[in-house]
Design an enzyme around this catalytic site. Structure first.
Site, mmCIF file in Angstrom:
data_model
loop_
_atom_site.group_PDB
_atom_site.id
_atom_site.type_symbol
_atom_site.label_atom_id
_atom_site.label_comp_id
_atom_site.label_asym_id
_atom_site.label_seq_id
_atom_site.Cartn_x
_atom_site.Cartn_y
_atom_site.Cartn_z
ATOM 1 N N GLU A 48 6.759 3.223 -9.175
ATOM 2 C CA GLU A 48 5.353 3.583 -9.443
ATOM 3 C C GLU A 48 4.831 2.823 -10.665
ATOM 4 O O GLU A 48 4.129 3.385 -11.529
ATOM 5 C CB GLU A 48 5.217 5.099 -9.644
ATOM 6 C CG GLU A 48 5.685 5.932 -8.468
ATOM 7 C CD GLU A 48 4.761 5.868 -7.242
ATOM 8 O OE1 GLU A 48 3.680 5.236 -7.332
ATOM 9 O OE2 GLU A 48 5.137 6.421 -6.211
ATOM 10 N N CYS A 82 -5.626 2.211 13.979
ATOM 11 C CA CYS A 82 -5.562 1.264 15.103
ATOM 12 C C CYS A 82 -4.171 0.689 15.324
ATOM 13 O O CYS A 82 -3.958 -0.002 16.323
ATOM 14 C CB CYS A 82 -6.561 0.132 14.896
ATOM 15 S SG CYS A 82 -6.018 -1.099 13.698
ATOM 16 N N SER A 125 0.833 -1.202 0.000
ATOM 17 C CA SER A 125 0.000 0.000 0.000
ATOM 18 C C SER A 125 0.869 1.254 0.000
ATOM 19 O O SER A 125 2.096 1.178 -0.009
ATOM 20 C CB SER A 125 -0.884 0.012 1.254
ATOM 21 O OG SER A 125 -0.079 0.215 2.393
ATOM 22 N N MET A 126 0.228 2.396 0.041
ATOM 23 C CA MET A 126 0.975 3.638 0.190
ATOM 24 C C MET A 126 1.592 3.672 1.592
ATOM 25 O O MET A 126 1.062 3.076 2.531
ATOM 26 C CB MET A 126 0.041 4.832 -0.006
ATOM 27 C CG MET A 126 -0.513 4.871 -1.420
ATOM 28 S SD MET A 126 -1.356 6.398 -1.809
ATOM 29 C CE MET A 126 0.021 7.526 -1.949
ATOM 30 N N PHE A 127 2.698 4.342 1.723
ATOM 31 C CA PHE A 127 3.412 4.492 2.999
ATOM 32 C C PHE A 127 3.873 3.156 3.575
ATOM 33 O O PHE A 127 3.956 2.979 4.783
ATOM 34 C CB PHE A 127 2.551 5.246 4.033
ATOM 35 C CG PHE A 127 1.980 6.512 3.486
ATOM 36 C CD1 PHE A 127 2.800 7.592 3.210
ATOM 37 C CD2 PHE A 127 0.622 6.614 3.212
ATOM 38 C CE1 PHE A 127 2.279 8.764 2.682
ATOM 39 C CE2 PHE A 127 0.091 7.781 2.678
ATOM 40 C CZ PHE A 127 0.923 8.853 2.419
ATOM 41 N N SER A 128 4.159 2.189 2.677
ATOM 42 C CA SER A 128 4.642 0.888 3.145
ATOM 43 C C SER A 128 6.143 0.746 2.923
ATOM 44 O O SER A 128 6.729 -0.258 3.332
ATOM 45 C CB SER A 128 3.899 -0.235 2.413
ATOM 46 O OG SER A 128 4.140 -0.163 1.012
ATOM 47 N N GLY A 129 6.774 1.718 2.287
ATOM 48 C CA GLY A 129 8.229 1.656 2.119
ATOM 49 C C GLY A 129 8.684 0.968 0.839
ATOM 50 O O GLY A 129 9.823 0.500 0.772
#
Ligand code: ZN
Length: 207
Positions: free
Chosen positions: A94, A153, A22-26
């Site tokens: 990308e 969470c 996903s986004m922001f997963s490195g």
């Protein structure tokens, strides 16, 4: 962490590595880590990204921590074949924004003896497989799926939730547009976003 096999040591043997999540997963950070190690070993490295991704810089693959490597923006996957001269390693960032021809291009490059490392989102904001990524994941020798942390969470997150209700699949942005969420929080968020008339439709995911 992904540990490379003995890639391209003596014989020039091509391979395909996919880095997805996903986004922001490195993903980009992991792509850059592998490419920098190849560069240290004086292997010839080329990096490509779609012209659509111009968030930060026209000529650099930039990850969120500003750990940048120079790259060539291309508007069509077939241009990668034209530009891939005498190289050992090709990085593609990308990849989800490329046309579906990217799958054939990547396979051709690997068959030419090139180590190809492809990073891209596995799913769009609706949870659907994104662009050429399903094909890339199918033909890859190695697949690394990285995860973000759920912003609501703290669980492991694999969905890129978009705050905006716009239907357009390609909407570039950062933390003000997207948040990584776990499955449970993603379902809650998409239910809340749905209009009252859509109440019975559980979500937009395909499963
Ligand atoms: Zn969560």
């Amino acid at each position: 962490m992904f540990i490379e096999k003995d890639v391209n040591s003596h014989k020039k043997q091509g391979s395909i590595e996919a880095i997805t999540g996903s986004m922001f997963s490195g993903k980009t950070e992991e792509l850059i880590r592998r490419l920098k190690r190849a560069k240290f070993a004086r292997q010839k490295v080329e990096i490509f990204k779609p012209t659509i991704d111009v968030r930060y810089s026209e000529t650099e693959v930039v990850s969120h921590d500003e750990n940048a490597i120079r790259s060539s923006p291309v508007d069509n996957s077939s241009n990668i074949l034209l530009l891939a001269g005498n190289v050992d390693v090709i990085g593609i960032d990308e990849a989800q924004f490329f046309d579906k021809g990217l799958v054939d291009v990547v396979e051709k490059l690997a068959n030419m003896g090139i180590r190809v490392i492809v990073a891209g989102l596995d799913m769009d904001f609706k949870g659907a497989p994104f662009g050429p990524m399903p094909g890339i994941l199918a033909i890859a020798d190695y697949v690394t799926k990285v995860h973000a942390i759920c912003m609501r969470c703290g669980s492991i997150a694999q969905f890129s939730h978009r705050f905006s209700n716009k239907e357009q699949v390609v909407l570039l942005g950062e933390q003000d547009v997207y948040e990584p969420l776990c499955r449970r929080c993603y379902l809650e968020a998409t239910r809340k976003q749905a209009k009252p008339s859509d109440k019975d439709a559980p979500n937009t995911m395909r499963k």
